[in-house]
Design a protein around this motif. Sequence first.
Motif, PDB file in Angstrom:
ATOM      1  N   THR A 189       0.823  -1.204   0.000  1.00 23.33           N
ATOM      2  CA  THR A 189       0.000   0.000   0.000  1.00 23.33           C
ATOM      3  C   THR A 189       0.860   1.259   0.000  1.00 23.33           C
ATOM      4  N   PHE A 190       1.982   1.247   0.729  1.00 26.71           N
ATOM      5  CA  PHE A 190       2.913   2.364   0.637  1.00 26.71           C
ATOM      6  C   PHE A 190       3.349   2.572  -0.814  1.00 26.71           C
ATOM      7  N   CYS A 191       3.615   1.459  -1.516  1.00 25.22           N
ATOM      8  CA  CYS A 191       4.068   1.551  -2.902  1.00 25.22           C
ATOM      9  C   CYS A 191       2.932   1.996  -3.833  1.00 25.22           C
ATOM     10  N   ASP A 192       1.693   1.640  -3.489  1.00 25.96           N
ATOM     11  CA  ASP A 192       0.541   2.102  -4.278  1.00 25.96           C
ATOM     12  C   ASP A 192       0.432   3.623  -4.241  1.00 25.96           C
ATOM     13  N   VAL A 193       0.585   4.196  -3.051  1.00 25.80           N
ATOM     14  CA  VAL A 193       0.362   5.633  -2.861  1.00 25.80           C
ATOM     15  C   VAL A 193       1.600   6.451  -3.220  1.00 25.80           C
ATOM     16  N   TYR A 194       2.779   5.857  -3.012  1.00 23.14           N
ATOM     17  CA  TYR A 194       4.044   6.535  -3.330  1.00 23.14           C
ATOM     18  C   TYR A 194       4.840   5.626  -4.272  1.00 23.14           C
ATOM     19  N   PRO A 195       4.575   5.688  -5.591  1.00 22.73           N
ATOM     20  CA  PRO A 195       5.167   4.735  -6.538  1.00 22.73           C
ATOM     21  C   PRO A 195       6.695   4.705  -6.541  1.00 22.73           C
ATOM     22  N   PHE A 196       7.364   5.792  -6.157  1.00 25.47           N
ATOM     23  CA  PHE A 196       8.837   5.780  -6.169  1.00 25.47           C
ATOM     24  C   PHE A 196       9.396   4.737  -5.192  1.00 25.47           C
ATOM     25  N   LEU A 197       8.579   4.292  -4.227  1.00 30.16           N
ATOM     26  CA  LEU A 197       9.035   3.289  -3.265  1.00 30.16           C
ATOM     27  C   LEU A 197       9.206   1.912  -3.895  1.00 30.16           C
ATOM     28  N   ASN A 198       8.587   1.686  -5.054  1.00 38.20           N
ATOM     29  CA  ASN A 198       8.742   0.388  -5.717  1.00 38.20           C
ATOM     30  C   ASN A 198      10.203   0.070  -6.022  1.00 38.20           C
ATOM     31  N   ASP A 199      11.023   1.108  -6.194  1.00 37.41           N
ATOM     32  CA  ASP A 199      12.440   0.899  -6.521  1.00 37.41           C
ATOM     33  C   ASP A 199      13.223   0.319  -5.347  1.00 37.41           C
ATOM     34  N   ILE A 200      12.702   0.473  -4.132  1.00 43.48           N
ATOM     35  CA  ILE A 200      13.466   0.030  -2.955  1.00 43.48           C
ATOM     36  C   ILE A 200      12.665  -0.940  -2.090  1.00 43.48           C
ATOM     37  N   ARG A 201      11.617  -1.505  -2.636  1.00 41.14           N
ATOM     38  CA  ARG A 201      10.765  -2.397  -1.858  1.00 41.14           C
ATOM     39  C   ARG A 201      11.463  -3.730  -1.600  1.00 41.14           C
ATOM     40  N   ASN A 202      10.874  -4.513  -0.695  1.00 44.65           N
ATOM     41  CA  ASN A 202      11.345  -5.860  -0.389  1.00 44.65           C
ATOM     42  C   ASN A 202      11.527  -6.650  -1.684  1.00 44.65           C
ATOM     43  N   LYS A 203      12.686  -7.285  -1.828  1.00 41.83           N
ATOM     44  CA  LYS A 203      12.990  -7.993  -3.081  1.00 41.83           C
ATOM     45  C   LYS A 203      12.176  -9.282  -3.255  1.00 41.83           C
ATOM     46  N   MET A 204      11.572  -9.780  -2.154  1.00 40.45           N
ATOM     47  CA  MET A 204      10.801 -11.015  -2.275  1.00 40.45           C
ATOM     48  C   MET A 204       9.461 -10.729  -2.954  1.00 40.45           C
ATOM     49  N   PRO A 205       9.172 -11.354  -4.110  1.00 39.94           N
ATOM     50  CA  PRO A 205       7.884 -11.131  -4.774  1.00 39.94           C
ATOM     51  C   PRO A 205       6.717 -11.572  -3.895  1.00 39.94           C
ATOM     52  N   LYS A 206       5.590 -10.919  -4.075  1.00 37.78           N
ATOM     53  CA  LYS A 206       4.407 -11.248  -3.288  1.00 37.78           C
ATOM     54  C   LYS A 206       4.014 -12.712  -3.473  1.00 37.78           C
ATOM     55  N   GLU A 207       4.209 -13.225  -4.693  1.00 36.07           N
ATOM     56  CA  GLU A 207       3.867 -14.626  -4.978  1.00 36.07           C
ATOM     57  C   GLU A 207       4.721 -15.582  -4.152  1.00 36.07           C
ATOM     58  N   GLN A 208       6.015 -15.253  -3.984  1.00 38.68           N
ATOM     59  CA  GLN A 208       6.898 -16.108  -3.187  1.00 38.68           C
ATOM     60  C   GLN A 208       6.517 -16.042  -1.705  1.00 38.68           C
ATOM     61  N   PHE A 209       6.164 -14.851  -1.251  1.00 42.34           N
ATOM     62  CA  PHE A 209       5.690 -14.686   0.121  1.00 42.34           C
ATOM     63  C   PHE A 209       4.471 -15.572   0.363  1.00 42.34           C
ATOM     64  N   GLU A 210       3.531 -15.570  -0.570  1.00 42.08           N
ATOM     65  CA  GLU A 210       2.314 -16.380  -0.437  1.00 42.08           C
ATOM     66  C   GLU A 210       2.646 -17.867  -0.406  1.00 42.08           C
ATOM     67  N   VAL A 211       3.577 -18.296  -1.249  1.00 40.29           N
ATOM     68  CA  VAL A 211       3.984 -19.712  -1.272  1.00 40.29           C
ATOM     69  C   VAL A 211       4.564 -20.118   0.073  1.00 40.29           C
ATOM     70  N   TYR A 212       5.443 -19.273   0.620  1.00 42.71           N
ATOM     71  CA  TYR A 212       6.046 -19.575   1.920  1.00 42.71           C
ATOM     72  C   TYR A 212       4.983 -19.687   3.014  1.00 42.71           C
ATOM     73  N   MET A 213       4.046 -18.749   3.037  1.00 42.71           N
ATOM     74  CA  MET A 213       3.024 -18.747   4.079  1.00 42.71           C
ATOM     75  C   MET A 213       2.094 -19.959   3.958  1.00 42.71           C
ATOM     76  N   LYS A 214       1.717 -20.298   2.735  1.00 42.78           N
ATOM     77  CA  LYS A 214       0.848 -21.469   2.535  1.00 42.78           C
ATOM     78  C   LYS A 214       1.581 -22.748   2.915  1.00 42.78           C
ATOM     79  N   ASP A 215       2.845 -22.847   2.528  1.00 42.49           N
ATOM     80  CA  ASP A 215       3.632 -24.033   2.842  1.00 42.49           C
ATOM     81  C   ASP A 215       3.751 -24.204   4.353  1.00 42.49           C
TER      82      ASP A 215
END
Length: 393
Positions: A128-154
């Motif tokens: 949501t920070f990145c949604d409202v302030y797009p320049f933050l996408n350049d420095i966001r967590n390198k783990m993709p959201k899809e990988q985060f979801e896989v880890y949590m489901k596993d």
Amino acid sequence: MIPKYRKQFNQEFSQEKYEQFKQILKEKSGIDAAFRISESPMFLSMDFKNKLMDASESIIDQIKALPEDTLEKAVPQNCKVPNDTKQPHFFTIDFGICKNENGEIEPQLIELQAFPSLYAFQKTFEDTFCDVYPFLNDIRNKMPKEQFEVYMKDLIIGKENPENVILLEIYPEKQKTAIDFVLTEKLLGIKTVCLTKVKKEGKKLYYDNNGKMTEIKRIYNRVIFDELDRIPDLQVEFDFRDEIDAEWVTHPNWFFKISKFLLPMLEHQYVPKSYFLHEFPEGENLDNFVLKPLFSFAGSGVNLNPTREITDAIEDKENYILQRKVNYEPVFEDINGEFSKAEIRLLYIWRDQDDRPILLENLGRMTKAAMVNVDFNKKDAIWIGSSNAFFVD
């Protein structure tokens, strides 16, 4: 701490964007957060992150080297739950952002827990920070959201059907962390169930799943077991100490094992010296220490200025620690030129098959008050409350 990004954020910030930010969070979850959301993220250097990682890896090594019976001593006899696991599924470490005697910004360990934090919320928070302030996408967590979801489901669902997995809490709708429960349901496709609604037949547990009694095979536990005794007239069919045909994620015993109980045993330049109250040396000055109950949650029971009268009056001294005070440094400048202090919590998961935990996200807490927990923030300030850290080269 990172002038370029702090300057850009402060220039782009407006109250309208803050309201938009909270509205997007509400749209993603369906409810308002019951705790204060900070207007700003925290910008931290890679050098600071390297210090965090150095301390965390050392702490993990030291915990792994502890004898099993040492950890067992942390679990009160009346709270022992059967079928313990060899390691916790969740592992979180809190560091204060401090200044040392040489004027350098460094982390200092505040506490650690093997208890779930706001994993689903923090990932959504960062997005949501990145949604409202797009320049933050350049420095966001390198783990993709899809990988985060896989880890949590596993970790949480494992090989089970999601309908046989529940998030367990006591009166979840009344909890300040309810927004995380809702986002966890959306992320994993599981239901949040109140402990009072769990049915027990023999060793099997069930819950009402849209009118169908459904077996519970895995429990994503968000109940703090020892707090149940404080709820008057609590009516439940299921006691944590029962033998059950269900797996815990994470097992309740680890709430006690990985806790302030370990602080006197850990050594590192970013770990303040701690003592059990009954072992506090005569040569130490009490004025330099903070008094903390071993198993309190959300900062309850912490005394920043203990006296001999207070410590002498405590009967169960083995259930308290004295931790050397650290100097939180106000380094996060707001739009008015005032500064906030902060803590950062590293959110790890520890899967059964892994030798070491995996870092998924972080959680920030900003304040202008003496205590960093969001409950202790002044109501009329900005740049306070729950936040998220972005690390910058």
